[in-house]
Design an enzyme around this catalytic site. Structure first.
Site, PDB file in Angstrom:
ATOM      1  N   HIS A 159       0.814  -1.218   0.000  1.00 55.58           N
ATOM      2  CA  HIS A 159       0.000   0.000   0.000  1.00 55.58           C
ATOM      3  C   HIS A 159       0.849   1.270   0.000  1.00 55.58           C
ATOM      4  CE1 HIS A 159       0.427  -0.338   4.493  1.00 55.58           C
ATOM      5  NE2 HIS A 159       0.521   0.978   4.380  1.00 55.58           N
ATOM      6  N   ASP A 190       0.198  -7.556   1.113  1.00 61.66           N
ATOM      7  CA  ASP A 190       0.623  -6.185   1.393  1.00 61.66           C
ATOM      8  C   ASP A 190       2.146  -6.063   1.459  1.00 61.66           C
ATOM      9  OD1 ASP A 190       0.463  -3.510   1.831  1.00 61.66           O
ATOM     10  OD2 ASP A 190      -0.508  -3.610   3.788  1.00 61.66           O
ATOM     11  N   SER A 268       4.594   2.228   7.971  1.00 64.92           N
ATOM     12  CA  SER A 268       4.299   1.117   7.068  1.00 64.92           C
ATOM     13  C   SER A 268       5.517   0.739   6.237  1.00 64.92           C
ATOM     14  CB  SER A 268       3.147   1.493   6.138  1.00 64.92           C
ATOM     15  OG  SER A 268       1.956   1.700   6.858  1.00 64.92           O
TER      16      SER A 268
END
Length: 590
Positions: A159, A190, A268
């Site tokens: 993402h 992911d 992230s």
């Protein structure tokens, strides 16, 4: 005066005693050591708190606080007692001379390990509009983290680079951003792999090594570049649980590790470090809760990387293609002739595209998977006194790998060998890094139904999107490979379609009596129509569109010009249409 002096001495004694005992037993400070609070401030003088920290943390299990013996610095060496403050200062001096953090703690060790490995990622991305599939939405910028692994590759979250148009990376301590290319992306798990061609970037960079799944209450340190600053950040915490979890980005169920370290936007893609190895990749947190974050465990990371190395691209995670019901009810087990010692789950639905569809049957009871017994709640043993759903065993299989499945069918045990492979749903859950397909004829905009299309209705899309489309998106299974649900997205008004303007959000079933398999098939049926009129049947044959074919073709050109649409079909359909035309021309010439 004497009384006040005595009272002063007594007060200082009490303060000193309470400080030391409070450090060893006070829950708030233990919580700080556990990593919930990321600040380096402590309620005690620096030399006391840091020295006691090294005492109370066991090297073998850094999250376990014990009344361990005094460290070497407090013991006699050569019959001489060394001051803790002097020894501490010497350690700080040595670490500073080496360019490392002056503190000797899990967080400091993680920083030392990550300074030459963790990078900041800058992404420019553009998402398509699914209501107007010939247009893109506004360009946006985002930031994330990543870390270097062997082979001059960078691992980050999918993402972080989804729908990317431009990606830059910057290493710690540098002001230069380097261009990066996305080598592979796995949106289900992911994860993504980036590569950088610049030799300057790789100077001094050290790859991190992937470790094992941490046990409960083991300490981890999350390193990255979260929002609120531009420099590297470290948060520490402990492992709370390990179990299959919903991956928000890919809407899949895979193993994840829950930790109590803060994971914020920008974290992230950063590594979660345990010891001197990577225990996982930070990727999401639990909204509405404090300090509940999730990291992707190393088995999922290794599965992704191995697949890319072997096939040159992301290959996906396997599925057996069955939906199962727990058999925790005793009457249910009796009804399916299970003996008291038997456990398993009941098959309720089978994907027609799976290998299990030709072997297994509805109402079969799956007893074991690869000789691992399945409990009545669908779980299997995992490590020491832990349990995990048997879906994890399936997802860790390589594509086209076989599994031995034992089932109970009509009271008899049978074993079958089933080939596993990734399976695609009838309605795609996501469509990152690609433009949506569309086809326009006579002002009718035809598109395949996807969940991103439904997401255009807003955050509460489940309640605001058309109910029939939503139900089909979540429940229907494909009957054949390549099948799509084609719908009329909207009607671009013109004289040719007046009166049809309300025939939107309906599924296209047939074109001139032929059932539509997908958008490409619909495009071919309309473009190759050789009849005077065109008939399109919608939504269970309840609505019909009837058009003069030649008039509709002329109107299509005018409608495209009026709405400033460059092409009547998306690039993927246009390329195929051109190939078909060229092939037909070459055949006619021959």
């Amino acid at each position: 005066m004497l009384l006040r002096s005595v009272r002063t001495v007594e007060l200082l004694r009490r303060i000193s005693t309470s400080s030391v005992s409070g450090f060893r037993t006070s829950p708030p400070f233990l919580q700080r050591c556990n990593g919930v609070t990321t600040t380096s401030e402590t309620p005690f003088p620096t030399h006391i708190s840091r020295h006691c920290y090294s005492i109370s943390v066991s090297p073998q299990n850094e999250n376990r606080y014990t009344n361990a013996p005094a460290p070497v610095s407090l013991r006699r060496t050569n019959n001489r007692k060394i001051s803790p403050r002097i020894n501490y200062n010497r350690k700080i001096s040595r670490r500073r001379q080496a360019g490392k953090s002056p503190t000797n703690s899990p967080a400091a060790d993680a920083v030392d390990l990550a300074l030459d490995s963790v990078v900041k990622i800058f992404t420019v991305s553009t998402s398509p509009s699914y209501f107007l599939p010939w247009q893109n939405k506004s360009q946006r910028e985002s930031m994330g983290s990543g870390f270097v692994i062997s082979g001059r590759r960078i691992v980050t979250n999918a993402h972080v680079v989804a729908d990317h148009s431009f990606v830059l990376v910057r290493k710690h301590g540098s002001s230069i951003k380097h261009r990066a290319e996305v080598q592979a992306v796995g949106h289900e798990c992911d994860l993504a792999i980036l590569v950088v061609d610049s030799e300057v970037f790789w100077e001094g960079m050290n790859p991190l090594e992937l470790g094992d799944i941490p046990f409960l209450q083991e300490a981890v340190a999350v390193v990255g570049y979260p929002q609120g600053g531009d420099n590297i950040s470290v948060t520490t915490g402990v492992v709370s649980r390990v179990e299959p979890t919903q991956y928000v980005h890919g809407a899949t169920q895979l193993m994840a590790i829950q930790i109590d370290a803060a994971i914020n936007p920008g974290n992230s893609g950063g590594p979660a470090i345990m010891g001197n190895k990577v225990a996982g990749v930070a990727f999401q947190n639990l909204s509405g809760a404090e300090n509940i974050g999730y990291i992707i465990p190393t088995p999922v990371i290794k599965h992704f990387i191995t697949g890319v190395e072997q096939c040159g691209k992301y290959i996906g995670f396997c599925s057996m293609g069955v939906s199962c019901q727990p058999m925790e009810n005793a009457q249910l087990r009796i009804g399916f002739q299970m003996s008291p010692e038997m456990t398993g789950v009941l098959i309720s639905k089978i994907n027609p595209l799976s290998d299990a569809h030709r072997i297994l049957k509805k109402d079969d009871v799956i007893l074991s998977f690869d000789s691992v017994s399945i409990a009545n709640d669908g779980t299997v043993p995992f490590r020491n006194r832990e349990r995990i759903t048997f879906d994890h065993l399936v997802s860790m299989k390589k594509p086209n790998e076989t599994a031995l499945v034992k089932v109970l069918r009509e009271g008899k045990e049978q074993e079958f060998s089933i080939t596993l492979k990734p399976l695609q749903p009838l309605v795609p859950v996501h469509q990152f890094d690609q433009l949506p397909s569309y086809y326009i004829f006579a002002g009718f905009v035809f598109v395949p139904l996807t969940q991103p299309y439904l997401h255009e209705y807003g955050e509460d899309w489940y309640n605001t999107s058309p109910r029939s489309l939503c139900v089909r998106a979540l429940k229907d299974l494909p009957k054949k490979a390549g099948q799509q649900l084609v719908i009329v997205s909207q009607v671009l008004m013109d004289d040719i379609n007046t009166g049809y303007e309300r025939l939107t959000e309906l599924q296209v079933k047939k074109v001139n009596g032929v059932e539509v398999d997908n958008l490409r098939h619909l495009c071919q049926l309309i473009e190759n129509c050789n009849t005077e009129n065109l008939r399109v049947d919608l939504e269970d044959d309840e609505r019909v569109i009837f058009l003069n074919y030649q008039s509709a073709k002329i109107a299509t050109s005018l409608i495209l010009k009026r709405h400033r649409i460059a092409s009547a079909m998306s690039s993927d359909l246009l390329i195929e249409q051109n190939l078909v035309t060229e092939l037909a021309s070459s055949c006619s010439v021959v």
